[in-house]
Design an enzyme around this catalytic site. Structure first.
Site, PDB file in Angstrom:
ATOM      1  N   ASP A   1       0.841  -1.195   0.000  1.00  0.00           N
ATOM      2  CA  ASP A   1       0.000   0.000   0.000  1.00  0.00           C
ATOM      3  C   ASP A   1       0.876   1.244   0.000  1.00  0.00           C
ATOM      4  OD1 ASP A   1       0.700  -0.848   2.724  1.00  0.00           O
ATOM      5  OD2 ASP A   1      -0.491   0.860   3.395  1.00  0.00           O
TER       6      ASP A   1
ATOM      7  N   GLU B   1      -0.072  -0.794   5.875  1.00  0.00           N
ATOM      8  CA  GLU B   1       0.994  -0.257   6.714  1.00  0.00           C
ATOM      9  C   GLU B   1       0.849   1.238   6.925  1.00  0.00           C
ATOM     10  OE1 GLU B   1       4.968   1.310   7.853  1.00  0.00           O
ATOM     11  OE2 GLU B   1       3.727   1.820   6.118  1.00  0.00           O
TER      12      GLU B   1
END
Length: 467
Positions: free
Chosen positions: A86, A149
């Site tokens: 991500d 994250e």
């Protein structure tokens, strides 16, 4: 053939793979979440694409309900390598399309090039080089691919409940040589409603993520002549890199202001120029009501004073990890309410309440609500541990550079492991471009990092004669 020579021959494949992964816009999109895609379709695509690449290389792969996945080889106790796919939103100020993965001056530019698609894929290619060289390992090496994250670690919470947890490992998501200590991370939201609507402040909005220094802040005003605002803008002194654009919506007597600053990682607020802070400083020069001035003054006095918590009286520091940092990451102000989000990184010898309680006391005294959005305890692995020393040896043997271990304010997946450290990919002296416009990684460093990770895997998971 030497392992580093084998990696050199992979150069085109490494570059092409990283470009393809960057071109997938993997920003969190919960509005379009679905089974197998808890964080949206872009992140799902990035995870499935990377797992397919690992499978193509002959590794065992697993998709854990779209929350995370892993690619592994070998058998025995687990050595974890924890990366993420991500990315933060692209923001403004790019000289190239942020998901184009443009190659320019020996660099791959694109959101995620450095944080963390490039490094995650170099770890995958390091595994491939070892596999292709038929070097036996004594451990199972597992590349874990996270997907949340940047936004709260819901991915790791889920993954670590479902899968075996490696006892040792590293996160290729920070800096070299080795980061053995990571500060605690505390995200707080403060909010307040006002009894009467503001007469002039229609809207102030800046920031998208707590862990990014905002590079844009948009302001909507009414009831103040545009000539007055234009005069103040002309007289106001902005630092280099900060600017403001004025637009007059004549039909509605509405003034639009767009302030632009310089983005940076939220753990390093001093590296950026917070557009919110400069917007509020400018707004205080305008003829606002007492209530409006008070709302702005609260922000400027407390989170807006310094980078290290000085405003709240929490300027803590210690020897292992240095100073606390505080970033005003998000502000949303309307005509009758305000809320803002803080990203605080506190030193490893302190606890959450050393930071939270002083802020809570101030918030309550000013009738602000306060809520903990996210908290990660500080994390520390001794410098003389086998893990740290093995990684330092790999780094020095490959690069010839001085080995040392240090602490950071950024939080990495290393905290998810009993013994985890952050390990690369930024080399000492290189500019900090994570979360910035024109984020990049150099192709030379991609190859060098792949070699370092390959040697690190051997130092930790192979017999001495095979290292």
């Amino acid at each position: 053939m030497r392992l580093d020579q084998q990696i050199d021959l992979m150069k085109e494949d490494i570059v092409s793979a990283i470009q393809a992964c960057i071109q997938i816009k993997s920003v969190k999109d919960v509005e379009h979440a679905a089974p197998g895609a808890p964080f949206g379709p872009g992140i799902q695509e990035a995870l499935e694409w990377t797992l397919a690449l690992g499978e193509k290389f002959g590794f065992t792969v697993k998709n854990v309900a779209g929350y995370a996945g892993h690619i592994e080889m070998g058998s025995g106790d687990l050595l974890g390598i924890l990366g993420h796919l991500d990315v933060v939103p692209e923001g403004d100020g790019w000289s190239v399309p942020p998901y184009s993965a443009t190659i320019q001056d020996g660099k791959i530019l694109g959101r995620g090039a450095l944080d963390d698609k490039g490094p995650s894929l170099t770890a995958l290619f390091a595994m491939k080089a070892i596999k292709d060289a038929n070097i036996p390992l004594n451990m199972k090496v597992r590349l874990i691919l996270g997907t949340d994250e940047e936004s709260g670690w819901a991915d790791m919470d889920y993954y670590l409940q479902k899968e075996e947890v490696p006892q040792i490992g590293f996160a290729p998501d920070a800096e070299f040589p080795v980061i053995h200590a990571e500060k605690g991370i505390l995200h707080l939201e403060l909010s307040k409603s006002y009894a009467a609507s503001f007469p002039h402040l229609v809207r102030v909005q800046g920031g998208e993520r707590a862990n990014v220094v905002p590079d844009v802040c948009e302001v909507t005003l009414k009831g103040i002549a545009d000539q007055v605002i234009a005069k103040q803008l002309k007289e106001f002194s902005f630092p280099n890199g900060v600017s403001c654009e004025l637009k007059n919506q004549n039909n509605e007597q509405i003034i639009m202001l767009t302030f632009k600053g310089v983005g940076a990682h939220g753990s390093l607020p001093q590296k950026g120029k917070n557009a919110i802070i400069y917007a509020l400083q400018f707004l205080r020069t305008l003829p606002l009501s007492a209530e409006e001035q008070g709302a702005l003054d609260f922000i400027l006095k407390y989170p807006g004073t310094g980078f290290y918590g000085e405003g709240f009286g929490i300027a803590l520091s210690d020897e292992p990890s240095g100073r606390l940092s505080l970033n005003l990451g998000i502000l949303e102000l309307s005509s009758d309410k305000m809320n803002f989000v803080l990203d605080i990184r506190y030193p490893v010898t302190y606890k959450r309440d050393d930071v939270f309680l002083p802020i809570e006391k101030i918030a309550q005294s000013e009738q602000y609500g306060i809520k903990v959005l996210n908290h990660q305890e500080a994390h520390h692995v001794p410098k003389d541990s086998t893990l740290v020393q093995s990684l330092l040896k790999a780094y020095t043997d490959v690069t010839g550079l001085e080995p040392f271990a240090f602490a950071i304010g950024g939080g990495t997946y290393a905290k998810a492991l009993p013994q985890g450290v952050a390990f690369g990919p930024v080399f000492p002296g290189e500019p900090e471009v994570i979360h910035c416009a024109d984020e990049y990684i150099t192709i030379d460093n991609l190859l060098l990092t792949t070699k370092v990770y390959a040697q690190a895997i051997l130092n930790l998971a192979a017999d001495p004669e095979n290292r």
